[in-house]
Each structure stands twice: as C-alpha cells, then as structure tokens.
Design an enzyme around this catalytic site. Structure first.
Site, PDB file in Angstrom:
ATOM      1  N   HIS A  86      -0.952   0.981   7.071  1.00 62.21           N
ATOM      2  CA  HIS A  86      -1.100   1.846   5.892  1.00 62.21           C
ATOM      3  C   HIS A  86       0.132   2.720   5.710  1.00 62.21           C
ATOM      4  O   HIS A  86       1.086   2.318   5.072  1.00 62.21           O
ATOM      5  CB  HIS A  86      -2.382   2.667   6.000  1.00 62.21           C
ATOM      6  CG  HIS A  86      -3.608   1.887   5.667  1.00 62.21           C
ATOM      7  ND1 HIS A  86      -3.896   1.474   4.393  1.00 62.21           N
ATOM      8  CD2 HIS A  86      -4.631   1.436   6.434  1.00 62.21           C
ATOM      9  CE1 HIS A  86      -5.026   0.787   4.376  1.00 62.21           C
ATOM     10  NE2 HIS A  86      -5.492   0.753   5.610  1.00 62.21           N
ATOM     11  N   GLU A 141      -4.339   1.025  11.315  1.00 59.28           N
ATOM     12  CA  GLU A 141      -5.698   1.541  11.478  1.00 59.28           C
ATOM     13  C   GLU A 141      -6.391   0.969  12.706  1.00 59.28           C
ATOM     14  O   GLU A 141      -7.399   1.511  13.158  1.00 59.28           O
ATOM     15  CB  GLU A 141      -6.523   1.259  10.220  1.00 59.28           C
ATOM     16  CG  GLU A 141      -6.306   2.285   9.130  1.00 59.28           C
ATOM     17  CD  GLU A 141      -7.467   2.345   8.164  1.00 59.28           C
ATOM     18  OE1 GLU A 141      -8.431   3.088   8.441  1.00 59.28           O
ATOM     19  OE2 GLU A 141      -7.395   1.644   7.140  1.00 59.28           O
ATOM     20  N   HIS A 177       0.800  -1.229   0.000  1.00 62.06           N
ATOM     21  CA  HIS A 177       0.000   0.000   0.000  1.00 62.06           C
ATOM     22  C   HIS A 177       0.833   1.280   0.000  1.00 62.06           C
ATOM     23  O   HIS A 177       0.585   2.183  -0.785  1.00 62.06           O
ATOM     24  CB  HIS A 177      -0.926  -0.013   1.221  1.00 62.06           C
ATOM     25  CG  HIS A 177      -1.913   1.104   1.254  1.00 62.06           C
ATOM     26  ND1 HIS A 177      -1.661   2.294   1.904  1.00 62.06           N
ATOM     27  CD2 HIS A 177      -3.148   1.228   0.714  1.00 62.06           C
ATOM     28  CE1 HIS A 177      -2.699   3.099   1.763  1.00 62.06           C
ATOM     29  NE2 HIS A 177      -3.609   2.485   1.046  1.00 62.06           N
ATOM     30  N   GLU A 233      -4.000  -3.852   9.835  1.00 59.73           N
ATOM     31  CA  GLU A 233      -4.202  -2.888   8.769  1.00 59.73           C
ATOM     32  C   GLU A 233      -3.134  -1.794   8.740  1.00 59.73           C
ATOM     33  O   GLU A 233      -3.409  -0.620   8.976  1.00 59.73           O
ATOM     34  CB  GLU A 233      -5.595  -2.267   8.847  1.00 59.73           C
ATOM     35  CG  GLU A 233      -6.725  -3.266   8.652  1.00 59.73           C
ATOM     36  CD  GLU A 233      -8.085  -2.601   8.604  1.00 59.73           C
ATOM     37  OE1 GLU A 233      -8.320  -1.834   7.655  1.00 59.73           O
ATOM     38  OE2 GLU A 233      -8.873  -2.840   9.513  1.00 59.73           O
TER      39      GLU A 233
END
Length: 303
Positions: free
Chosen positions: A272, A287, A230, A270
């Site tokens: 990022h 997250e 990502h 999660e």
C-alpha cells in the site's frame, strides 16, 4: 506477523513488523514511521534496530501519516474521525474536526505551515494548524470520497476524488477547482512530481496519470504485474514509484518514461503506502506484515 520472510531479489530487503502496516513516511528523526490501521498503533523503524510501537485507541484506524512543519508526525484516524499528532518521543495528541463522522484519510503539510486533510465521508477538505485549530472547506460535489492530498508546485493543495473520478485543487484560501478524469478511473494516490506537475495513480482504470497545474491530464497504462495501482511517490532522480496492489509489486517509471516492475512475491503481500526513506531507498508497507526496502541502484539486478 513475526519471523523470517524470504528475500525476493537482489536490492530488495524485507523488515518484518507486528501488524498490518498501511502507510509509511520518513520522519524528521531519520526513521521510518508507519500506521497499523487494524491494531490502532503507530510504528517506528530505524533499519538495524527492532521496530517500536506506540499504542492508540485500538479501534481508531490510523491511516495516512506525514511529517509536519513542527518536527512531529501527523496522521489521520479514519475510524475514530480524528487527526493525530505524535512527536518523536511518542507523545500523542488528537483533534476532532468540527463536522462529525468525517472519515479523515489523506493528510499532507501545506505551504502555509498547516496540515491539510481529506474528509471522505463529508466531502470536505480540512486545514489544521499545529496548535489544533481546524477549518473545513466543502467540495462542490457530493459522494466524491476525497482521498489522498499533496502540496503542489503552485502553492495549492491537490487531491484525488476517488468516487467522482476527478482531481481536485484547493488554494490556501479555500477556493476549489475540480478536474474530471475518465469514467471509473478511481484515482487514489497523488504526489508532486517532475515537470512541475502532479502525478496520480488510478486504481479503477489502471493508469499512472500526470496533471499539470493548467489542468491538462495525460495518462499512461501501467504494465502487466502492476495491476490496481494504489500509492505513488517521487524518487530523488525524478522517477515515479507506485504500488501495484493486486500485482503484489512496486513499479518505477524513469524520467524517460520506462516502466520497471519489481516483484514482491517473496516478501509478502498487499503493498500500500510508499515513500523515499532517509537512505534514499524506496520503502513500501505490506499489509501482510512487513516494510520492504528497494534499492533503486540494485533492484534491477538479476537474481
């Protein structure tokens, strides 16, 4: 999210924060600054001290944050369609691009003393001076969803075109070049990296990519455990670091091309945004409610 989070491995430390951090960067004050996209806040963390939070419009959706040339932090408000500035004392100023509902996402300082940002909904690249004057440049493709942006080694800005499966380049005069990638590549993160090249991660095809300033692209499949890459940044030694969103990992690629997957399953979920911190360590935003610090010198130690 508050409370203790288990520590996953030697060299990897977890710093809980309240909310869901998305992007993180190192500020001019030697602290980490991060966006809380779901709650409309900007956070600041100096390791060893409690996090501090600065409230914005709760529905504005602060997304990417970067240091500006004026000693402040600049960020995008994806849902409110604004560009924000916050100084290290916490004073916030906001600016609206001339094209409405632009969905600004990526932002980076350019070589011309201005900030450059992407308009995901309007297929435009914007330039904003430190006193708030905005100019926009249309892209030659519609529905491209320009995402993150970075200054390149050639004095231009380079950006990912997530839905167009391409990498874009824009000069400070506004001239745009598009470099196509493969079908369903879905590039997201991009950074200036080793070899006077740009390095990007493709969430759709699962690649780490290199594009030279001549437009030549080389792609490297990511290893198992690094699925859905990502965001990407460059380490002090020329290594590449990127988040494996679906693999719940941070991945490094050494200057000699060796990949290593750093499992974050003990620290949250999660990952990022990613950056190199003021201490030389790699930091990522989870997250699930934490900033994670990875010491490159110790992250490979056995548990």
């Amino acid at each position: 999210m508050t409370g203790d989070i288990p520590q996953p491995r030697p060299g990897i430390g977890t710093h809980p924060v309240t909310g869901a951090p998305y992007a993180v960067t190192t500020g001019p004050d030697g602290a980490l600054w991060f966006t809380l996209v779901g709650s409309g806040r900007i956070g600041r963390l100096r390791p060893g001290d409690p996090p501090r939070y600065h409230r914005l419009d709760p529905d504005c959706g602060p997304t990417i944050i970067t240091p500006g040339p004026d000693g402040a932090l600049w960020f995008t408000e994806y849902r409110a369609h604004r560009i924000g500035r916050i100084d290290t004392a916490g004073t916030v100023t906001e600016f609206a691009p001339p094209t409405p509902d632009s969905g600004p996402f990526g932002i980076a300082a350019g070589p011309d003393g201005a900030l450059w940002f992407t308009g995901t909904a309007t297929d435009r690249i914007g330039r904003i001076t430190t006193d708030g004057r905005i100019t926009e440049f249309p892209l030659p493709r519609s529905g491209a969803f320009p995402s993150t942006i970075t200054a390149g080694p050639d004095g231009a800005l380079w950006f990912t075109m997530n839905q167009a499966d391409a990498i874009g380049r824009i000069t400070t005069a506004g001239a745009v070049t598009v470099h196509p990638l493969g079908v369903a590549t879905g590039p997201v993160g991009i950074t200036s990296g080793p070899g006077d090249a740009l390095w990007f991660v493709a969430i759709g095809s699962g690649h780490l990519g290199r594009i030279g300033t001549d437009g030549v692209v080389t792609e490297f499949p990511v290893p198992d455990g690094a699925e859905r890459p990502h965001a990407v940044t460059t380490g002090p030694d020329g290594s590449l670091w990127f988040t494996g969103w679906a693999g719940n990992s941070v991945v490094s690629r050494s200057p000699t091309g060796v990949f290593e997957v750093h499992d974050l399953s003990g620290s949250g979920t999660e990952p990022h945004g990613i950056t190199v911190g003021p201490d030389g360590a790699v930091w990522t935003a989870l997250e699930s409610g934490a900033l994670v610090r990875i010491d490159p010198a110790r992250a490979g130690d056995p548990g």
